[in-house]
Write a protein that holds these residues in place. Sequence first.
Motif, mmCIF file in Angstrom:
data_model
loop_
_atom_site.group_PDB
_atom_site.id
_atom_site.type_symbol
_atom_site.label_atom_id
_atom_site.label_comp_id
_atom_site.label_asym_id
_atom_site.label_seq_id
_atom_site.Cartn_x
_atom_site.Cartn_y
_atom_site.Cartn_z
ATOM 1 N N LYS A 1 0.855 -1.179 0.000
ATOM 2 C CA LYS A 1 0.000 0.000 0.000
ATOM 3 C C LYS A 1 0.901 1.243 0.000
ATOM 4 O O LYS A 1 0.442 2.363 -0.036
ATOM 5 C CB LYS A 1 -0.806 -0.050 1.311
ATOM 6 C CG LYS A 1 -2.080 0.648 1.329
ATOM 7 C CD LYS A 1 -3.024 0.113 2.416
ATOM 8 C CE LYS A 1 -2.539 0.241 3.844
ATOM 9 N NZ LYS A 1 -3.538 -0.178 4.839
ATOM 10 N N THR B 1 0.765 -6.459 15.726
ATOM 11 C CA THR B 1 0.943 -7.614 16.622
ATOM 12 C C THR B 1 1.636 -8.773 15.905
ATOM 13 O O THR B 1 2.137 -9.683 16.546
ATOM 14 C CB THR B 1 -0.422 -8.130 17.114
ATOM 15 O OG1 THR B 1 -1.177 -8.539 15.956
ATOM 16 C CG2 THR B 1 -1.188 -7.046 17.839
ATOM 17 N N THR C 1 -1.586 -11.025 11.689
ATOM 18 C CA THR C 1 -1.996 -11.214 10.286
ATOM 19 C C THR C 1 -0.938 -12.022 9.531
ATOM 20 O O THR C 1 -1.263 -12.930 8.760
ATOM 21 C CB THR C 1 -2.233 -9.852 9.600
ATOM 22 O OG1 THR C 1 -3.039 -9.048 10.442
ATOM 23 C CG2 THR C 1 -2.912 -10.022 8.256
HETATM 24 C C1 PRP Z 1 -2.984 -3.519 8.846
HETATM 25 C C2 PRP Z 1 -1.790 -3.977 8.062
HETATM 26 C C3 PRP Z 1 -1.779 -5.462 8.313
HETATM 27 C C4 PRP Z 1 -2.314 -5.559 9.722
HETATM 28 C C5 PRP Z 1 -1.197 -5.756 10.706
HETATM 29 O O1 PRP Z 1 -4.108 -3.696 8.083
HETATM 30 O O2 PRP Z 1 -1.912 -3.640 6.698
HETATM 31 O O3 PRP Z 1 -2.615 -6.120 7.424
HETATM 32 O O4 PRP Z 1 -2.986 -4.327 9.999
HETATM 33 O O5 PRP Z 1 -1.650 -5.884 12.027
HETATM 34 P P1 PRP Z 1 -1.214 -7.098 12.932
HETATM 35 O O6 PRP Z 1 0.279 -7.223 12.837
HETATM 36 O O7 PRP Z 1 -1.643 -6.692 14.316
HETATM 37 O O8 PRP Z 1 -1.927 -8.316 12.450
HETATM 38 P P2 PRP Z 1 -5.513 -3.066 8.404
HETATM 39 O O9 PRP Z 1 -6.271 -3.925 9.343
HETATM 40 O O10 PRP Z 1 -5.317 -1.656 8.863
HETATM 41 O O11 PRP Z 1 -6.276 -3.096 7.035
HETATM 42 P P3 PRP Z 1 -5.803 -3.245 5.518
HETATM 43 O O12 PRP Z 1 -5.468 -4.664 5.318
HETATM 44 O O13 PRP Z 1 -7.032 -2.813 4.772
HETATM 45 O O14 PRP Z 1 -4.631 -2.339 5.283
#
Ligand code: PRP
Length: 213
Positions: free
Chosen positions: A117, A160, A163
């Motif tokens: 992104k 964290t 994901t």
């Molecule tokens: C953000 C980022 C990762 C996630 C990381 O996405 O892009 O996908 O959070 O967080 P974690 O390490 O705690 O798992 P977001 O939920 O903001 O949405 P997006 O996927 O639409 O960018």
Amino acid sequence: MGKELTIAMPKGRIFEEAADMLRKAGYQLPEEFDDSRKLIIQVPEENLRFILAKPMDVTTYVEHGVADVGIAGKDVLLEEERDVYEVLDLNISKCRLAVAGLAETAADSVAPRVATKYPNVASSYFREQGEQVEIIKLNGSIELAPLIGLAGRIVDIVSTGQTLRENGLVETEKICDITSRFIVNPVSYRMKDAVIDEMASKLSLIVEGEKAK
Ligand code: PRP
């Protein structure tokens, strides 16, 4: 009473921490603030007007001066390079920008395609590393790209790490640490310096207090 201040707030994961910080700084925010779908919320008692925007758009509103100040992630500031003053590191919404890929191939991954992104941040990072890659811009759920074979690696926010873990991806390089910043439109800073300085000092006291804990 001073001049009215318009503040752009990011909806989404930064919102709660940012609203909490403003409340700690002494700003009375109405209940509807937290669960309303309204995009503009007036708080006449505080002489404040809130614009609730997508995190990536906060800097746009502030650069164009339709918001005097805003709260934006350093990730967005690095990517967009907007003409705004970055006045204070709020030290909230801590996370990092990192490179990640599939666990099996991450160690020796030479896949030339990177999904993100943050195309500007990713391009300059790989340029500095002397690596030639093709950047593929996505708007979210970046972790999907390696799973479906669109790109070997991704550049994305890791908070964290959940994901990445749940999708069998591993972080290979950290690009930089990220926190949210208090940003100001340069013209607003000249026209409304007293009220903006007051907000910056109140926020700064909270930041220092949190650090001392
Ligand atoms: C953000 C980022 C990762 C996630 C990381 O996405 O892009 O996908 O959070 O967080 P974690 O390490 O705690 O798992 P977001 O939920 O903001 O949405 P997006 O996927 O639409 O960018």
